[in-house]
Design a protein around this motif. Structure first.
Motif, PDB file in Angstrom:
ATOM      1  N   PHE A  38     -23.606   8.483  65.135  1.00 37.64           N
ATOM      2  CA  PHE A  38     -23.718   8.497  66.587  1.00 37.64           C
ATOM      3  C   PHE A  38     -23.191   7.150  67.083  1.00 37.64           C
ATOM      4  N   PHE A  39     -22.173   7.205  67.932  1.00 38.59           N
ATOM      5  CA  PHE A  39     -21.528   6.002  68.449  1.00 38.59           C
ATOM      6  C   PHE A  39     -21.799   5.853  69.938  1.00 38.59           C
ATOM      7  N   VAL A  40     -21.987   4.611  70.365  1.00 34.94           N
ATOM      8  CA  VAL A  40     -21.965   4.249  71.778  1.00 34.94           C
ATOM      9  C   VAL A  40     -20.703   3.417  71.953  1.00 34.94           C
ATOM     10  N   LEU A  41     -19.881   3.809  72.911  1.00 36.86           N
ATOM     11  CA  LEU A  41     -18.618   3.108  73.155  1.00 36.86           C
ATOM     12  C   LEU A  41     -18.599   2.545  74.569  1.00 36.86           C
ATOM     13  N   TYR A  42     -17.774   1.509  74.737  1.00 33.93           N
ATOM     14  CA  TYR A  42     -17.614   0.910  76.051  1.00 33.93           C
ATOM     15  C   TYR A  42     -16.135   0.611  76.273  1.00 33.93           C
ATOM     16  N   LYS A  43     -15.673   0.849  77.492  1.00 35.28           N
ATOM     17  CA  LYS A  43     -14.287   0.587  77.859  1.00 35.28           C
ATOM     18  C   LYS A  43     -14.215  -0.787  78.509  1.00 35.28           C
ATOM     19  N   LYS A  44     -13.751  -1.772  77.725  1.00 32.13           N
ATOM     20  CA  LYS A  44     -13.660  -3.149  78.192  1.00 32.13           C
ATOM     21  C   LYS A  44     -12.187  -3.510  78.344  1.00 32.13           C
ATOM     22  N   ASP A  45     -11.826  -4.016  79.508  1.00 38.00           N
ATOM     23  CA  ASP A  45     -10.434  -4.394  79.788  1.00 38.00           C
ATOM     24  C   ASP A  45      -9.470  -3.244  79.501  1.00 38.00           C
ATOM     25  N   GLY A  46      -9.928  -2.016  79.811  1.00 33.72           N
ATOM     26  CA  GLY A  46      -9.087  -0.830  79.657  1.00 33.72           C
ATOM     27  C   GLY A  46      -9.001  -0.265  78.257  1.00 33.72           C
ATOM     28  N   ILE A  47      -9.774  -0.831  77.311  1.00 39.24           N
ATOM     29  CA  ILE A  47      -9.700  -0.390  75.918  1.00 39.24           C
ATOM     30  C   ILE A  47     -11.082   0.051  75.451  1.00 39.24           C
ATOM     31  N   TRP A  48     -11.148   1.265  74.889  1.00 41.26           N
ATOM     32  CA  TRP A  48     -12.391   1.785  74.337  1.00 41.26           C
ATOM     33  C   TRP A  48     -12.647   1.175  72.963  1.00 41.26           C
ATOM     34  N   LYS A  49     -13.877   0.715  72.734  1.00 38.52           N
ATOM     35  CA  LYS A  49     -14.311   0.202  71.436  1.00 38.52           C
ATOM     36  C   LYS A  49     -15.749   0.644  71.192  1.00 38.52           C
ATOM     37  N   ILE A  50     -16.140   0.669  69.930  1.00 35.92           N
ATOM     38  CA  ILE A  50     -17.507   1.030  69.551  1.00 35.92           C
ATOM     39  C   ILE A  50     -18.414  -0.178  69.775  1.00 35.92           C
ATOM     40  N   SER A  51     -19.499   0.049  70.501  1.00 38.71           N
ATOM     41  CA  SER A  51     -20.482  -0.994  70.762  1.00 38.71           C
ATOM     42  C   SER A  51     -21.619  -0.941  69.741  1.00 38.71           C
ATOM     43  N   SER A  52     -21.977   0.274  69.305  1.00 37.21           N
ATOM     44  CA  SER A  52     -23.030   0.415  68.298  1.00 37.21           C
ATOM     45  C   SER A  52     -22.907   1.763  67.596  1.00 37.21           C
ATOM     46  N   LYS A  53     -23.532   1.804  66.426  1.00 33.86           N
ATOM     47  CA  LYS A  53     -23.525   3.027  65.619  1.00 33.86           C
ATOM     48  C   LYS A  53     -24.893   3.174  64.965  1.00 33.86           C
ATOM     49  N   VAL A  54     -25.417   4.397  65.004  1.00 35.05           N
ATOM     50  CA  VAL A  54     -26.611   4.778  64.272  1.00 35.05           C
ATOM     51  C   VAL A  54     -26.215   5.973  63.425  1.00 35.05           C
ATOM     52  N   TYR A  55     -26.662   5.987  62.164  1.00 39.68           N
ATOM     53  CA  TYR A  55     -26.216   7.068  61.292  1.00 39.68           C
ATOM     54  C   TYR A  55     -27.335   7.676  60.476  1.00 39.68           C
ATOM     55  N   ASP A  56     -27.082   8.889  60.008  1.00 36.44           N
ATOM     56  CA  ASP A  56     -27.973   9.614  59.103  1.00 36.44           C
ATOM     57  C   ASP A  56     -27.174   9.951  57.853  1.00 36.44           C
ATOM     58  N   SER A  57     -27.737   9.696  56.680  1.00 38.58           N
ATOM     59  CA  SER A  57     -27.055  10.002  55.425  1.00 38.58           C
ATOM     60  C   SER A  57     -27.564  11.309  54.800  1.00 38.58           C
ATOM     61  N   HIS A  58     -28.201  12.149  55.602  1.00 38.65           N
ATOM     62  CA  HIS A  58     -28.654  13.489  55.214  1.00 38.65           C
ATOM     63  C   HIS A  58     -29.473  13.474  53.931  1.00 38.65           C
ATOM     64  N   THR A  59     -29.055  14.190  52.894  1.00 41.42           N
ATOM     65  CA  THR A  59     -29.882  14.322  51.683  1.00 41.42           C
ATOM     66  C   THR A  59     -30.055  13.006  50.930  1.00 41.42           C
TER      67      THR A  59
END
Length: 131
Positions: free
Chosen positions: A108-129
């Motif tokens: 799950f990513f949260v992105l932000y458009k800074k100075d016209g460019i999208w970048k990932i601000s944070s990531k939370v993940y699940d590794s399932h099994t």
């Protein structure tokens, strides 16, 4: 409710494509094991949180970049962008991975458009099994 013009609709559609493009270096890094490529997808302050095998990880983007490099290439990894939600310069995305280092991940990513460019601000993940 405001009626959207064709120009508004085209711009809205373009934002989804721009976010897909912003996620591409991260997705490509899964295949290549290129930590620097992965790092290029994140804002400077980005943060990554999740767990694998019961071990909790709380990393900055530089540390995560090293983990991607250490994990090496996963040429058989499959990925799918499940959804993207956009509101102005803020967005969220869910990306599914299968066989990244033998594991399935949901990111799950949260992105932000800074100075016209999208970048990932944070990531939370699940590794399932493997969690």
């Amino acid at each position: 409710m405001t009626n959207l013009t064709e120009t508004d609709e085209a711009q809205s559609f373009a934002e989804y494509k721009a976010i897909e493009a912003a996620l591409k270096p991260y997705i490509d890094a899964a295949k290549t094991g290129d930590g620097a490529l992965s790092r290029s997808a994140f804002l400077d302050h980005a943060h990554i949180v999740g767990s694998v095998g019961g071990t909790y990880y709380d990393m900055d983007a530089d540390t995560f970049s090293g983990a991607v490099s250490e994990g090496g290439p996963a040429p058989d990894v499959q990925s799918h962008i499940a959804w993207i939600n956009v509101s102005g310069p803020a967005a969220a995305a869910r990306v599914e991975f299968l066989n990244w280092g033998g594991m399935r991940y949901t990111d799950f990513f949260v992105l932000y458009k800074k100075d016209g460019i999208w970048k990932i601000s944070s990531k939370v993940y699940d590794s399932h099994t493997k969690n």
